[in-house]
Design an enzyme around this catalytic site. Structure first.
Site, PDB file in Angstrom:
ATOM      1  N   GLU A 232       3.077  -0.025  -0.698  1.00 47.69           N
ATOM      2  CA  GLU A 232       3.835  -0.480  -1.855  1.00 47.69           C
ATOM      3  C   GLU A 232       2.874  -0.514  -3.041  1.00 47.69           C
ATOM      4  O   GLU A 232       1.666  -0.613  -2.859  1.00 47.69           O
ATOM      5  CB  GLU A 232       4.412  -1.875  -1.610  1.00 47.69           C
ATOM      6  CG  GLU A 232       3.458  -3.042  -1.864  1.00 47.69           C
ATOM      7  CD  GLU A 232       2.256  -3.111  -0.939  1.00 47.69           C
ATOM      8  OE1 GLU A 232       1.205  -3.656  -1.354  1.00 47.69           O
ATOM      9  OE2 GLU A 232       2.349  -2.622   0.206  1.00 47.69           O
TER      10      GLU A 232
ATOM     11  N   SER B  68     -11.004  -6.838 -12.255  1.00 49.23           N
ATOM     12  CA  SER B  68     -10.469  -6.139 -11.088  1.00 49.23           C
ATOM     13  C   SER B  68     -10.071  -4.693 -11.335  1.00 49.23           C
ATOM     14  O   SER B  68      -9.957  -3.913 -10.391  1.00 49.23           O
ATOM     15  CB  SER B  68      -9.267  -6.907 -10.532  1.00 49.23           C
ATOM     16  OG  SER B  68      -8.264  -7.036 -11.525  1.00 49.23           O
TER      17      SER B  68
ATOM     18  N   LYS C 221      -8.828  -1.941  -5.415  1.00 50.39           N
ATOM     19  CA  LYS C 221      -7.907  -1.576  -4.337  1.00 50.39           C
ATOM     20  C   LYS C 221      -8.532  -0.611  -3.321  1.00 50.39           C
ATOM     21  O   LYS C 221      -8.189  -0.642  -2.136  1.00 50.39           O
ATOM     22  CB  LYS C 221      -6.636  -0.960  -4.918  1.00 50.39           C
ATOM     23  CG  LYS C 221      -5.789  -1.916  -5.748  1.00 50.39           C
ATOM     24  CD  LYS C 221      -5.204  -3.041  -4.921  1.00 50.39           C
ATOM     25  CE  LYS C 221      -4.219  -3.869  -5.711  1.00 50.39           C
ATOM     26  NZ  LYS C 221      -3.638  -4.974  -4.907  1.00 50.39           N
TER      27      LYS C 221
END
Length: 385
Positions: free
Chosen positions: A115, A371, A93
């Site tokens: 969010e 991830s 991210k």
């Protein structure tokens, strides 16, 4: 299988029949400014250099490509893990958020709105805001606040305001809706930092470009072309970034969704959160609530470029159950000493199943994006021990 280069979308932000800018009139101008600023910045060597500097010095890029030797021996395939779990904040991210935070400062915005589901995007947003001297407001479903308590503490420690969302399923979909509603009244001083390849144009394209660093690095690190490139898919940003590095190669692209959130595998065309894509719907066209043990995959749809890749046959989308994902966490932990996030474990679970069932022939090469790391999931994982 059609050859694909994941470049700019077509006119009006379209990937085939998907994408677009389905935004309230009050957000159309804001989205237009984001697009204009991104195009200008992405063509500016100075901006690209500053982002690369932050990714290297703050986020720890490049992340390694790790051969999973013991697990590969068990499975009979050669598995390589792109280690986004080793990036600062614990997931991919941060790649997107640092890019969007730099855009926000370029536009004169002093606050980031975000969010989050699993909390990793929220943590990355809070981190980038602290680094660049910005404020951050993160919307998070009440249910996710309970199951991702560690990341809530991290966000608040970094100075972000965490706003509980109590409507609907109290998960990622509802947090996204609340964040977009809030942005309507705050466009003058705030930038909405969308966390995945969803939302109105230019977000699906822009987020994919910020995440492309995953695929570009992996392609450079891997000698040749793997047989399969695999990544988990919620909205789909880590998968889009990974696939972008291999879309023009013969590698088979596989996106792995949660069984209860399979927008690409079982969704139908519809509009949600500003774009046309594939979403889980009932016979009346109403969005059906998703479910996943992984908060980051608890989303009833998929980004529009993934929908397009599915229709073209360039990428295949499969599903994995909660139990399969949980077992995959344990298997990777005990063979490689790596505890993956439950989101990433979905991708791994498919590799394990496909190797067992012969869908991956013996000796196949598999490059999988890991991830995120599993620290955030300990309260869920402890039930497995």
């Amino acid at each position: 299988m059609q050859d694909v280069t994941m470049g700019e979308p077509q006119a009006r932000g379209r990937f085939g029949e998907y994408g677009g800018r389905y935004a309230p009139e009050s957000l159309v101008e804001a989205c237009g400014q984001v697009e204009e600023t991104f195009r200008e910045a992405w063509g500016d060597p100075g901006f690209r250099a500053e982002l690369a500097r932050l990714l290297a010095l703050h986020a720890g890029r490049p992340t390694p490509l790790t051969p999973a030797l013991r697990l590969s021996e068990e499975l009979g395939v050669r598995l390589y893990l792109k280690r986004e779990d080793l990036a600062h904040t614990g997931s991919h991210k941060i790649n997107n958020v640092l890019g969007q935070a730099l855009l926000a400062t370029r536009m004169g915005r002093r606050r980031l709105i975000a969010e989050t589901g699993a909390g990793q995007h929220g943590v990355a947003t809070a981190t980038a805001a602290a680094l660049l001297g910005l404020e951050a407001t993160v919307f998070m479903g009440e249910r996710d606040i309970e199951r991702q308590a560690l990341n809530v503490v991290r966000m608040r420690l970094l100075g972000a305001e965490v706003v509980p969302v109590t409507t609907g399923s109290r998960t990622l979909k509802d947090a996204t809706s609340e964040a977009m509603r809030h942005w309507v009244s705050a466009t003058a001083d705030s930038h909405y930092c969308v966390g995945s390849v969803i939302g109105p144009d230019p977000y699906p394209w822009m987020v994919r470009e910020f995440q492309r660093v995953i695929g570009d690095e992996a392609r450079e690190q891997y000698s040749g072309v793997p047989d399969h490139v695999v990544a988990c898919v919620g909205g789909g940003s880590n998968a889009a970034g990974t696939f972008a590095g291999f879309a023009d190669t013969p590698a088979r692209l596989v996106g792995v969704e949660a069984e209860g959130g399979a927008g690409a595998a079982r969704g139908r065309p519809g509009v949600l959160h500003g774009c046309r894509s594939l979403f889980l719907q009932d016979d009346d066209g109403q969005i059906v609530e998703a479910h996943s043990i992984a908060a980051g995959l608890d989303y009833p749809g998929v980004g529009p470029e993934h929908a397009h890749l599915r229709d073209l046959g360039r990428a295949r989308y499969v599903t994995v159950t909660d139990d399969e994902a949980a077992r995959a966490v344990v298997q990777l932990a005990r063979t490689e000493g790596i505890v993956p996030a439950l989101e990433s474990a979905h991708a791994l679970a498919w590799v394990i199943r496909a190797a067992r069932d012969g869908e991956l022939p013996a000796g196949s090469t598999v490059l999988m994006t890991l991830s995120g790391r599993g620290d955030k999931d300990v309260s869920t994982l402890k039930e497995l021990l």
